[in-house]
Design an enzyme around this catalytic site. Structure first.
Site, PDB file in Angstrom:
ATOM      1  N   ARG A 106      22.604   5.413  27.286  1.00  0.00           N
ATOM      2  CA  ARG A 106      24.015   5.682  26.953  1.00  0.00           C
ATOM      3  C   ARG A 106      24.713   6.041  28.263  1.00  0.00           C
ATOM      4  O   ARG A 106      24.287   6.967  28.956  1.00  0.00           O
ATOM      5  CB  ARG A 106      24.150   6.840  25.940  1.00  0.00           C
ATOM      6  CG  ARG A 106      23.565   6.512  24.575  1.00  0.00           C
ATOM      7  CD  ARG A 106      23.960   7.559  23.541  1.00  0.00           C
ATOM      8  NE  ARG A 106      25.307   7.370  23.039  1.00  0.00           N
ATOM      9  CZ  ARG A 106      25.940   8.260  22.273  1.00  0.00           C
ATOM     10  NH1 ARG A 106      25.361   9.406  21.961  1.00  0.00           N
ATOM     11  NH2 ARG A 106      27.160   8.016  21.832  1.00  0.00           N
ATOM     12  N   ASN A 157      35.303  12.729  25.738  1.00  0.00           N
ATOM     13  CA  ASN A 157      34.655  13.273  24.544  1.00  0.00           C
ATOM     14  C   ASN A 157      34.801  12.241  23.433  1.00  0.00           C
ATOM     15  O   ASN A 157      35.414  11.171  23.629  1.00  0.00           O
ATOM     16  CB  ASN A 157      35.276  14.630  24.163  1.00  0.00           C
ATOM     17  CG  ASN A 157      34.434  15.381  23.140  1.00  0.00           C
ATOM     18  OD1 ASN A 157      33.227  15.526  23.305  1.00  0.00           O
ATOM     19  ND2 ASN A 157      35.047  15.833  22.059  1.00  0.00           N
ATOM     20  N   ASP A 200      31.616  15.163  27.035  1.00  0.00           N
ATOM     21  CA  ASP A 200      30.491  14.337  27.500  1.00  0.00           C
ATOM     22  C   ASP A 200      30.480  14.198  29.005  1.00  0.00           C
ATOM     23  O   ASP A 200      29.441  13.953  29.606  1.00  0.00           O
ATOM     24  CB  ASP A 200      30.558  12.956  26.844  1.00  0.00           C
ATOM     25  CG  ASP A 200      30.171  13.083  25.390  1.00  0.00           C
ATOM     26  OD1 ASP A 200      31.068  13.333  24.564  1.00  0.00           O
ATOM     27  OD2 ASP A 200      28.967  12.997  25.090  1.00  0.00           O
ATOM     28  N   GLN A 205      29.829  12.553  12.693  1.00  0.00           N
ATOM     29  CA  GLN A 205      29.126  13.730  13.227  1.00  0.00           C
ATOM     30  C   GLN A 205      29.765  15.018  12.705  1.00  0.00           C
ATOM     31  O   GLN A 205      29.097  16.045  12.599  1.00  0.00           O
ATOM     32  CB  GLN A 205      29.176  13.722  14.767  1.00  0.00           C
ATOM     33  CG  GLN A 205      28.329  12.646  15.419  1.00  0.00           C
ATOM     34  CD  GLN A 205      29.117  11.379  15.676  1.00  0.00           C
ATOM     35  OE1 GLN A 205      30.055  11.059  14.959  1.00  0.00           O
ATOM     36  NE2 GLN A 205      28.726  10.633  16.699  1.00  0.00           N
ATOM     37  N   ARG A 214      21.520  13.301  20.154  1.00  0.00           N
ATOM     38  CA  ARG A 214      22.864  13.003  20.634  1.00  0.00           C
ATOM     39  C   ARG A 214      23.551  14.302  21.054  1.00  0.00           C
ATOM     40  O   ARG A 214      23.039  15.390  20.778  1.00  0.00           O
ATOM     41  CB  ARG A 214      23.691  12.297  19.544  1.00  0.00           C
ATOM     42  CG  ARG A 214      23.619  13.057  18.221  1.00  0.00           C
ATOM     43  CD  ARG A 214      24.836  12.962  17.388  1.00  0.00           C
ATOM     44  NE  ARG A 214      25.978  13.580  17.999  1.00  0.00           N
ATOM     45  CZ  ARG A 214      26.184  14.906  18.050  1.00  0.00           C
ATOM     46  NH1 ARG A 214      25.303  15.765  17.557  1.00  0.00           N
ATOM     47  NH2 ARG A 214      27.270  15.399  18.609  1.00  0.00           N
ATOM     48  N   GLY A 215      24.740  14.153  21.689  1.00  0.00           N
ATOM     49  CA  GLY A 215      25.440  15.336  22.205  1.00  0.00           C
ATOM     50  C   GLY A 215      24.999  15.513  23.648  1.00  0.00           C
ATOM     51  O   GLY A 215      23.797  15.453  23.956  1.00  0.00           O
ATOM     52  N   ALA A 216      25.988  15.741  24.540  1.00  0.00           N
ATOM     53  CA  ALA A 216      25.687  15.707  25.979  1.00  0.00           C
ATOM     54  C   ALA A 216      24.544  16.646  26.408  1.00  0.00           C
ATOM     55  O   ALA A 216      23.581  16.192  27.043  1.00  0.00           O
ATOM     56  CB  ALA A 216      26.970  15.982  26.764  1.00  0.00           C
TER      57      ALA A 216
END
Ligand code: MRU
Length: 338
Positions: A91, A246, A237, A196, A48-50
């Protein structure tokens, strides 16, 4: 703290990633053996995380090329396009996912034989991964100029090395400032509903020996009012012409920061920019309401309750004091600041 921390995602005779859902209890690597498994890993936030999603998308194409039975173009590219579409749609909000997929697809398309397509896709994915760390360290240096010795920085979600291939964006700025000898203390918002902040940001900073205090998301205004926050730094993001997408909750911190006259910075690589779109055109991922209604299998709300669970929000650019990138810090409407 070193520059040689393990990557969050890498290739070693196959695709590997740190399973972020197991942290902070376990630091375990997971081997990804199929596109279906990769899509599930993305949807369930194992990766995860852009920026990490950008690398995952590109490595996904390399994996699809390795698994593909066709001998070369155009049959192979048709199979890769099917995999690309599955990965892109896992996503919808973080623009880096489709950016990484598209970059690897363009590289693969220059190959003719199966071998050449496989090599090109993998070498582009490796380039994206290496570039990510380089870019984060560059933006970290630009961002560090904005931090003073002794600053208290509030952050939301996890925009650290786990959310990238390494180093981090918002936490990369903090890391760079600390590496320059500044004392920085971070307030990490827990980041409901998937935590997170408490699971990942608090873990990362503790690992690095950077002082961190965990707070509930709803405490930020009160801390700002008490003068305990000097700056807010978050990741992104997607940055459209008019807004920063975000993790849900970011917008509230931005409004509160403006009210208390506290700089609100966004740290993101240029690959997160999406200047062709505006806020109203972006699909915000809505996740299973169960994520709000229960925690580790224990119910937190009555059975059958209606719940709303968007994963991200949009912060209008006018609330952003500066966007920290690898090319410098830009003040909306995107004029160089330093
Ligand atoms: O749902 P997540 O955990 O993927 O959301 C991540 C974030 O919102 C991060 O702040 C963003 O991707 C930037 S990561 C450098």
């Amino acid at each position: 703290m070193s520059n040689c921390q393990p990557r969050s995602i890498w290739w070693d005779d196959g695709l590997w990633l740190i399973d972020q859902t197991l942290l902070p209890e376990e630091l375990l690597a997971l081997k990804i053996c199929s596109i279906h498994q990769l899509v599930q890993a993305i949807k369930s936030l194992k990766v995860r995380g852009a920026p990490a999603l950008g690398a995952a998308g590109a490595y996904g194409i390399a994996l699809a090329a390795r698994l593909c039975r066709a001998a070369g173009s155009p049959e192979m590219m048709a199979e890769l396009e099917t995999a690309a579409e599955m990965i892109r749609s896992a996503r919808p909000t973080a623009v880096n996912l489709s950016w990484g997929v598209d970059r690897a697809m363009r590289a693969a398309a220059c190959g003719e034989s199966g071998e050449e397509i496989r090599e090109r896709a993998l070498s582009e994915a490796e380039e994206i991964a290496t570039e990510d760390i380089r870019v984060n360290q560059l933006l970290g240096k630009f961002g560090a100029r904005l931090l003073r010795d002794g600053d208290n920085v509030l952050t939301h979600c996890n925009a650290g090395r786990l959310a990238c291939v390494g180093w981090g964006t918002a936490l990369g700025v903090v890391r760079s400032a600390v590496a320059e000898g500044k004392k920085i203390h971070v307030y990490a918002c827990e980041t409901r509903p998937l935590h997170q902040g408490s699971r990942l940001t608090a873990w990362e900073l503790t690992e690095d020996g950077i002082p961190v205090t965990l707070i509930c998301d709803s405490m930020s205004g009160s801390l700002m009012r008490k003068g305990k926050i000097d700056k807010v730094i978050v990741g992104a993001d997607r940055i459209t012409r008019d807004a920063v997408f975000n993790k849900i909750g970011t917008y509230s911190h931005a409004v509160l920061a403006r009210h208390h006259n506290i700089p609100f910075y966004v740290a993101a690589p240029l690959s997160t920019f999406d200047p062709r779109h505006e806020e109203s055109e972006i699909v915000v991922e809505e996740r299973d309401p169960e994520e709000i209604c229960s925690l580790n299998g224990k119910r937190l709300a009555p059975e059958g309750i209606e719940a709303y669970n968007p994963a991200f929000d949009a912060t209008p650019l006018e609330l952003v004091s500066g966007i920290i990138t690898e090319k410098g810090v830009f003040k909306p409407p995107l004029m160089p600041l330093i």
